[in-house]
Design a protein around this motif. Structure first.
Motif, PDB file in Angstrom:
ATOM      1  N   PRO A 102      78.889  24.543  12.453  1.00  0.00           N
ATOM      2  CA  PRO A 102      79.816  23.341  13.403  1.00  0.00           C
ATOM      3  C   PRO A 102      78.537  22.067  13.853  1.00  0.00           C
ATOM      4  N   ALA A 103      79.038  20.691  13.738  1.00  0.00           N
ATOM      5  CA  ALA A 103      78.047  19.809  15.243  1.00  0.00           C
ATOM      6  C   ALA A 103      77.516  20.506  16.218  1.00  0.00           C
ATOM      7  N   LEU A 104      76.299  20.415  16.391  1.00  0.00           N
ATOM      8  CA  LEU A 104      75.890  21.224  17.021  1.00  0.00           C
ATOM      9  C   LEU A 104      75.943  20.309  18.838  1.00  0.00           C
ATOM     10  N   ASP A 105      76.083  18.866  18.297  1.00  0.00           N
ATOM     11  CA  ASP A 105      76.020  18.003  19.601  1.00  0.00           C
ATOM     12  C   ASP A 105      76.795  18.315  20.880  1.00  0.00           C
ATOM     13  N   ASP A 106      77.635  19.313  20.883  1.00  0.00           N
ATOM     14  CA  ASP A 106      78.043  19.157  22.476  1.00  0.00           C
ATOM     15  C   ASP A 106      77.682  20.719  23.226  1.00  0.00           C
ATOM     16  N   PHE A 107      76.293  21.970  21.945  1.00  0.00           N
ATOM     17  CA  PHE A 107      75.896  22.328  22.757  1.00  0.00           C
ATOM     18  C   PHE A 107      74.970  22.536  22.644  1.00  0.00           C
ATOM     19  N   LYS A 108      74.247  23.412  24.101  1.00  0.00           N
ATOM     20  CA  LYS A 108      73.177  23.404  24.330  1.00  0.00           C
ATOM     21  C   LYS A 108      72.521  24.705  23.725  1.00  0.00           C
ATOM     22  N   ALA A 109      70.750  24.183  23.644  1.00  0.00           N
ATOM     23  CA  ALA A 109      70.170  25.125  22.722  1.00  0.00           C
ATOM     24  C   ALA A 109      69.145  26.310  23.580  1.00  0.00           C
ATOM     25  N   GLU A 110      68.477  27.048  22.906  1.00  0.00           N
ATOM     26  CA  GLU A 110      68.191  27.690  23.994  1.00  0.00           C
ATOM     27  C   GLU A 110      66.750  28.224  23.036  1.00  0.00           C
ATOM     28  N   VAL A 111      65.953  28.516  22.764  1.00  0.00           N
ATOM     29  CA  VAL A 111      64.747  29.574  22.152  1.00  0.00           C
ATOM     30  C   VAL A 111      64.767  30.333  22.741  1.00  0.00           C
ATOM     31  N   VAL A 112      64.887  31.842  22.219  1.00  0.00           N
ATOM     32  CA  VAL A 112      65.436  33.141  22.320  1.00  0.00           C
ATOM     33  C   VAL A 112      64.345  34.297  21.819  1.00  0.00           C
ATOM     34  N   ARG A 113      63.228  34.972  22.268  1.00  0.00           N
ATOM     35  CA  ARG A 113      62.853  36.010  22.032  1.00  0.00           C
ATOM     36  C   ARG A 113      62.679  37.305  22.755  1.00  0.00           C
ATOM     37  N   GLN A 114      63.039  37.672  22.184  1.00  0.00           N
ATOM     38  CA  GLN A 114      63.627  39.423  22.266  1.00  0.00           C
ATOM     39  C   GLN A 114      63.128  40.793  21.697  1.00  0.00           C
ATOM     40  N   GLY A 115      62.390  41.770  22.077  1.00  0.00           N
ATOM     41  CA  GLY A 115      61.815  42.831  21.596  1.00  0.00           C
ATOM     42  C   GLY A 115      62.588  43.944  22.041  1.00  0.00           C
ATOM     43  N   TYR A 116      62.449  45.381  21.518  1.00  0.00           N
ATOM     44  CA  TYR A 116      63.201  46.355  21.769  1.00  0.00           C
ATOM     45  C   TYR A 116      62.151  46.958  21.766  1.00  0.00           C
ATOM     46  N   ILE A 117      62.169  47.967  23.418  1.00  0.00           N
ATOM     47  CA  ILE A 117      61.356  49.483  23.682  1.00  0.00           C
ATOM     48  C   ILE A 117      62.058  50.189  23.341  1.00  0.00           C
ATOM     49  N   THR A 118      63.090  50.455  22.693  1.00  0.00           N
ATOM     50  CA  THR A 118      63.516  51.977  22.087  1.00  0.00           C
ATOM     51  C   THR A 118      63.615  51.501  20.498  1.00  0.00           C
ATOM     52  N   SER A 119      63.586  52.514  20.299  1.00  0.00           N
ATOM     53  CA  SER A 119      64.099  52.724  18.263  1.00  0.00           C
ATOM     54  C   SER A 119      65.927  52.623  18.127  1.00  0.00           C
ATOM     55  N   GLY A 120      66.043  52.197  16.903  1.00  0.00           N
ATOM     56  CA  GLY A 120      67.723  52.455  16.709  1.00  0.00           C
ATOM     57  C   GLY A 120      67.686  54.018  17.279  1.00  0.00           C
ATOM     58  N   GLU A 121      67.722  54.820  16.795  1.00  0.00           N
ATOM     59  CA  GLU A 121      68.114  56.160  17.390  1.00  0.00           C
ATOM     60  C   GLU A 121      67.983  56.639  17.884  1.00  0.00           C
ATOM     61  N   ASP A 122      67.467  56.097  19.687  1.00  0.00           N
ATOM     62  CA  ASP A 122      67.777  56.114  20.660  1.00  0.00           C
ATOM     63  C   ASP A 122      69.609  55.825  20.922  1.00  0.00           C
ATOM     64  N   SER A 123      69.584  56.637  22.566  1.00  0.00           N
ATOM     65  CA  SER A 123      70.943  56.625  22.641  1.00  0.00           C
ATOM     66  C   SER A 123      70.960  55.881  23.503  1.00  0.00           C
ATOM     67  N   VAL A 124      70.459  55.021  23.661  1.00  0.00           N
ATOM     68  CA  VAL A 124      70.460  53.858  24.583  1.00  0.00           C
ATOM     69  C   VAL A 124      69.338  52.858  23.615  1.00  0.00           C
ATOM     70  N   GLU A 125      69.999  51.074  24.226  1.00  0.00           N
ATOM     71  CA  GLU A 125      69.058  50.102  23.963  1.00  0.00           C
ATOM     72  C   GLU A 125      68.432  49.819  25.380  1.00  0.00           C
ATOM     73  N   VAL A 126      67.352  49.457  24.981  1.00  0.00           N
ATOM     74  CA  VAL A 126      66.384  48.489  26.029  1.00  0.00           C
ATOM     75  C   VAL A 126      65.726  47.598  25.414  1.00  0.00           C
ATOM     76  N   ARG A 127      65.871  46.245  25.841  1.00  0.00           N
ATOM     77  CA  ARG A 127      65.113  45.424  24.969  1.00  0.00           C
ATOM     78  C   ARG A 127      64.156  44.424  26.370  1.00  0.00           C
ATOM     79  N   VAL A 128      63.625  43.330  25.862  1.00  0.00           N
ATOM     80  CA  VAL A 128      63.122  42.226  27.184  1.00  0.00           C
ATOM     81  C   VAL A 128      63.489  41.015  25.939  1.00  0.00           C
ATOM     82  N   ARG A 129      63.951  39.992  27.249  1.00  0.00           N
ATOM     83  CA  ARG A 129      64.095  38.547  26.187  1.00  0.00           C
ATOM     84  C   ARG A 129      63.090  37.295  27.221  1.00  0.00           C
ATOM     85  N   GLN A 130      63.024  36.512  26.405  1.00  0.00           N
ATOM     86  CA  GLN A 130      62.768  35.819  26.854  1.00  0.00           C
ATOM     87  C   GLN A 130      64.118  34.993  26.728  1.00  0.00           C
ATOM     88  N   LYS A 131      64.890  33.816  27.227  1.00  0.00           N
ATOM     89  CA  LYS A 131      65.697  32.950  26.416  1.00  0.00           C
ATOM     90  C   LYS A 131      65.396  31.867  27.767  1.00  0.00           C
TER      91      LYS A 131
END
Length: 158
Positions: A17-46
């Protein structure tokens, strides 16, 4: 005390869609856990904020704990996410019915992928949701589109 629940549906984007009315933020995130783990633990800069998040397994509904952290804490943990990272620009906005949406335009190894998420107060509300025309296929239950899976993918899912 019960865990805070995240209830959301995720869709591919058929036409951005047209993004004129949307707020933009750059996000970088990484996962400390792997996909096979029972929980996801991530760090994120937003934007200017830094967070650590713990999520349970699941797709439509799962528990989620998130806490703000200091930039130095983020930078300390970031190396632990090597090989499990993604970058995107997140556009937040509102649908005509008032529902909040998050439109993610991915970069780097996921360039070209566009996903939109809508959060809900209940599973019933999520199941009753009628997606607008610019939404594509519902990929909520497709684990290839979970951010933790995308972070380790070589390219966007086919």
């Amino acid at each position: 005390m019960s865990a805070p629940m995240e209830i959301e549906k995720k869709f591919l984007v058929s036409e951005c869609p047209a993004l004129d009315d949307f707020k933009a933020e750059v996000v970088r995130q990484g996962y400390i856990t792997s996909g096979e783990d029972s929980v996801e633990v991530r760090v994120r800069q937003k934007g200017e904020g830094y967070y650590i998040t713990v999520k349970s397994k699941g797709t439509l509904a799962r528990s989620e704990y998130e806490a703000a952290i200091e930039p130095t804490q983020f930078e300390t943990l970031w190396p632990a996410t090597a090989g499990r990272r993604l970058e995107k620009t997140r556009y937040t906005g509102t649908l005509p019915d008032g529902a909040a949406v998050e439109l993610d335009l991915f970069e780097g190894h996921l360039a070209g992928l566009q996903l939109v998420e809508v959060e809900f107060a209940s599973v019933e509300e999520a199941n009753a949701f009628k997606a607008p025309g610019w939404f594509g296929a519902d990929v909520t239950e497709d684990k290839r589109y979970k951010n933790s899976a995308l972070a380790v993918a070589d390219q966007p899912p086919a």
